[in-house]
Design an enzyme around this catalytic site. Structure first.
Site, PDB file in Angstrom:
ATOM      1  NE  ARG A 221       7.765  -2.534   7.369  1.00  0.00           N
ATOM      2  CZ  ARG A 221       6.549  -2.236   6.913  1.00  0.00           C
ATOM      3  NH1 ARG A 221       6.340  -2.062   5.630  1.00  0.00           N
ATOM      4  NH2 ARG A 221       5.538  -2.145   7.760  1.00  0.00           N
ATOM      5  CD  GLU A 223      10.501  -4.015   2.092  1.00  0.00           C
ATOM      6  OE1 GLU A 223      10.957  -3.278   2.986  1.00  0.00           O
ATOM      7  OE2 GLU A 223       9.409  -4.608   2.157  1.00  0.00           O
ATOM      8  NE  ARG A 229       8.107   9.032  -1.773  1.00  0.00           N
ATOM      9  CZ  ARG A 229       7.083   9.401  -2.546  1.00  0.00           C
ATOM     10  NH1 ARG A 229       6.174   8.525  -2.913  1.00  0.00           N
ATOM     11  NH2 ARG A 229       6.976  10.642  -2.944  1.00  0.00           N
ATOM     12  CG  HIS A 230      11.069   3.276   1.057  1.00  0.00           C
ATOM     13  ND1 HIS A 230      10.779   3.887  -0.138  1.00  0.00           N
ATOM     14  CD2 HIS A 230      10.044   2.444   1.330  1.00  0.00           C
ATOM     15  CE1 HIS A 230       9.606   3.427  -0.585  1.00  0.00           C
ATOM     16  NE2 HIS A 230       9.136   2.546   0.294  1.00  0.00           N
ATOM     17  CD  GLU A 359       1.351   3.104   1.696  1.00  0.00           C
ATOM     18  OE1 GLU A 359       1.543   2.599   0.573  1.00  0.00           O
ATOM     19  OE2 GLU A 359       1.415   2.457   2.752  1.00  0.00           O
ATOM     20  CB  SER A 362      -1.379   0.437   4.778  1.00  0.00           C
ATOM     21  OG  SER A 362      -0.846   0.812   3.537  1.00  0.00           O
TER      22      SER A 362
HETATM   23  P1  ATP Z   1       5.590   1.732   0.699  1.00  0.00           P
HETATM   24  O1  ATP Z   1       4.698   1.094  -0.337  1.00  0.00           O
HETATM   25  O2  ATP Z   1       5.555   3.223   0.671  1.00  0.00           O
HETATM   26  O3  ATP Z   1       6.968   1.176   0.723  1.00  0.00           O
HETATM   27  P2  ATP Z   1       4.291  -0.079   2.489  1.00  0.00           P
HETATM   28  O4  ATP Z   1       2.936  -0.160   1.877  1.00  0.00           O
HETATM   29  O5  ATP Z   1       5.270  -1.153   2.219  1.00  0.00           O
HETATM   30  O6  ATP Z   1       4.957   1.338   2.120  1.00  0.00           O
HETATM   31  P3  ATP Z   1       3.094  -0.585   5.050  1.00  0.00           P
HETATM   32  O7  ATP Z   1       3.514  -1.971   5.299  1.00  0.00           O
HETATM   33  O8  ATP Z   1       1.716  -0.330   4.543  1.00  0.00           O
HETATM   34  O9  ATP Z   1       4.159   0.100   4.066  1.00  0.00           O
HETATM   35  O10 ATP Z   1       3.389   0.261   6.372  1.00  0.00           O
HETATM   36  C1  ATP Z   1       2.492   1.217   6.927  1.00  0.00           C
HETATM   37  C2  ATP Z   1       3.102   2.616   6.878  1.00  0.00           C
HETATM   38  O11 ATP Z   1       4.403   2.621   7.471  1.00  0.00           O
HETATM   39  C3  ATP Z   1       3.338   3.122   5.471  1.00  0.00           C
HETATM   40  O12 ATP Z   1       2.159   3.695   4.933  1.00  0.00           O
HETATM   41  C4  ATP Z   1       4.428   4.137   5.677  1.00  0.00           C
HETATM   42  O13 ATP Z   1       3.887   5.375   6.134  1.00  0.00           O
HETATM   43  C5  ATP Z   1       5.250   3.534   6.794  1.00  0.00           C
HETATM   44  N1  ATP Z   1       6.395   2.821   6.246  1.00  0.00           N
HETATM   45  C6  ATP Z   1       6.418   1.568   5.768  1.00  0.00           C
HETATM   46  N2  ATP Z   1       7.631   1.219   5.339  1.00  0.00           N
HETATM   47  C7  ATP Z   1       8.422   2.285   5.554  1.00  0.00           C
HETATM   48  C8  ATP Z   1       9.801   2.553   5.338  1.00  0.00           C
HETATM   49  N3  ATP Z   1      10.616   1.653   4.807  1.00  0.00           N
HETATM   50  N4  ATP Z   1      10.284   3.772   5.699  1.00  0.00           N
HETATM   51  C9  ATP Z   1       9.466   4.697   6.240  1.00  0.00           C
HETATM   52  N5  ATP Z   1       8.164   4.504   6.478  1.00  0.00           N
HETATM   53  C10 ATP Z   1       7.634   3.325   6.142  1.00  0.00           C
HETATM   54 MN    MN Z   2       1.055   0.227   2.642  1.00  0.00          MN
END
Ligand code: ATP
Ligand code: MN
Length: 436
Positions: A221, A223, A229-230, A359, A362
């Site tokens: 990712r 971003e 948490r990221h 979170e 998803s």
């Molecule tokens: P957030 O809104 O918390 O940034 P997201 O909705 O963008 O997450 P999803 O695309 O739904 O993330 O990814 C599914 C799962 O993968 C998330 O619920 C989270 O547990 C994990 N995840 C996603 N992005 C990250 C990240 N950058 N670092 C750690 N875990 C992640």
């Molecule tokens: Mn999500």
């Protein structure tokens, strides 16, 4: 001469295989120096291996002088082997100590690390990450990563018991899964490619033939998030299943969460010095609808309206805690493959698994009909041509299906009460860190 090579010498016992009833037995132990205290004619050392600590007592007359002298000047972290006899001793916390007769020093440490091996907490995480392999020798982290490994095993066991097949999908890809911009571009021979942000499209294709699939692998990712948490590279536990909808996937997640809590609780039972904050095992994980929570937030005085994201500050206001699902999210912001509700076209058959305001996952029911996918992509301004490699599958009978991705690091944070995602990641990657 103190030997410095391993040669044919091998360990006879791990720390946890030794006990006072072995009095008199000659053993060979290997590990690293945790502490050394020398008092002239007697030196006390504690050697740590991957399972625990072993006390060594080298007393003048009981062991060679050269050995005692060398042992007394070793620095913490030195990698050594000791051969010696077990002596039961009421004074030692373990009930025994080892009287050494041979010492080997494989790696003689010169440097003093920026924190003590016994330190429970070290405030500055960057200081620790700079010397991550040494940091990982600390008990707190040993417990986190050992428990993490057990959780992974229990999740894999669950999938195998449920007749899922473990898959591996490409991490170098040609187009964005969700059409987003937050991708890491890479050089792929003479073309531009990207690191996969999710195995989404491939796992959907694979349920056509294998029906029940899972993958545990990195997602990337881009971003530029600076939060606790990221990560830029995280591990996702992905599952996808044919002939089910999002309710079935929530049931599976519920199973997985319960199994994971039992696994971590068992780990803590077997290791008395574990200091995790383990959530209690829920009977049932509550499933709130998005509508219901928005209404609650409005009643609690939050300035929010239908269509807004559910912000952590607002979730706090309505006091939802522990594990819970938020389901039936507005369709608008959801990716193109997420199915709309057949009773309300503004809503999607989707959910997030939450732990407090964190979170964890998803998931959703996915679209199985090509024309619906194309319509959704067009509405989102996506070019369907670039996705022909994926859409083409939908010309040949894709079954109804649903799935989710669970963030492994986030799950481990929730299971152990760890605040910073970097502490549950061996080598975290984030905006500011690409080494070690
Ligand atoms: P957030 O809104 O918390 O940034 P997201 O909705 O963008 O997450 P999803 O695309 O739904 O993330 O990814 C599914 C799962 O993968 C998330 O619920 C989270 O547990 C994990 N995840 C996603 N992005 C990250 C990240 N950058 N670092 C750690 N875990 C992640
Ligand atoms: Mn999500």
């Amino acid at each position: 001469m103190i030997k410095t090579e391993l040669g044919t010498l091998r360990r006879s016992h791990y720390s946890n295989e030794l006990n006072p009833s072995m009095d008199g037995l000659e053993v060979t132990i290997m590990g690293w120096v945790l502490t050394i205290r020398g008092h002239g004619n007697i030196s006390f050392a504690t050697i740590r291996d991957k399972n625990g600590d072993i006390p060594i007592v080298a007393k003048k007359g009981d062991c060679p002088d050269e050995l005692r002298e060398k042992l007394s000047i070793l620095k913490a972290h030195s990698s050594i082997a000791i051969t010696g006899r077990i002596k039961s001793s009421e004074k030692a916390p373990t009930g025994f100590e080892i009287i050494p007769s041979e010492l080997r020093v494989f790696s003689d440490v010169e440097k003093i690390p920026p924190f003590e091996p016994l330190a429970k907490t070290v405030k500055n995480i960057d200081t620790r990450l700079e010397v991550r392999p040494i940091d990982l020798r600390r008990k707190t982290l040993q417990h986190i990563f050992n428990a993490r490994s057990q959780v992974l095993k229990s999740i894999r066991d669950y999938f195998y018991q449920q007749n899922f097949i473990e898959i591996n999908t490409p991490k170098m890809i040609a187009t964005a899964t969700e059409g987003g911009a937050a991708l890491f571009p890479i050089f792929y021979y003479n073309k531009e490619a990207f690191l996969a942000q999710s195995p989404q499209l491939y796992k959907e294709q694979l349920i056509m033939s294998f029906e029940k699939v899972f993958e545990i692998a990195p997602i990337f990712r881009a971003e530029p998030s600076r939060t606790n948490r990221h990560l830029a590279e995280a591990i996702s536990v992905d599952l996808e299943e044919a002939f089910v909808d999002y309710n079935d996937v929530m049931n599976r997640i519920e199973d997985i969460i319960k199994i994971a809590i039992v696994t971590v609780s068992d780990y803590a039972k077997n290791n008395s010095d574990v200091e995790f904050i383990i959530p209690s095992k829920p009977e049932h994980i509550p499933r709130y609808s998005y509508d219901e929570l928005i209404e609650k937030m409005q009643k609690a005085g939050a300035k929010t309206e239908w269509g807004d994201d559910l912000y952590p500050s607002n979730l706090k206001k309505i006091g939802v805690e522990g594990f819970y699902f938020i389901k039936d999210w507005p369709l608008g912001p959801k990716p193109f493959y997420v199915k709309d509700s057949k009773t309300n076209p503004k809503i999607s058959e989707s959910f997030d698994l939450m732990f407090g305001d964190l979170e964890l996952s998803s998931g959703s029911t996915r679209i199985e009909k090509r024309h619906e996918l194309e319509e959704r992509m067009k509405n989102k301004g996506m070019k369907t041509d670039a996705f022909e490699y994926h859409l083409g599958a939908f010309d040949y009978g894709v079954p109804p299906h649903a799935g989710c991705g669970i963030g492994l690091e986030r799950l481990i944070m929730a299971l152990t009460g760890t605040e910073n995602i970097r502490d549950v990641t061996f080598y975290p990657r984030d905006v500011d860190r690409l080494t070690p």
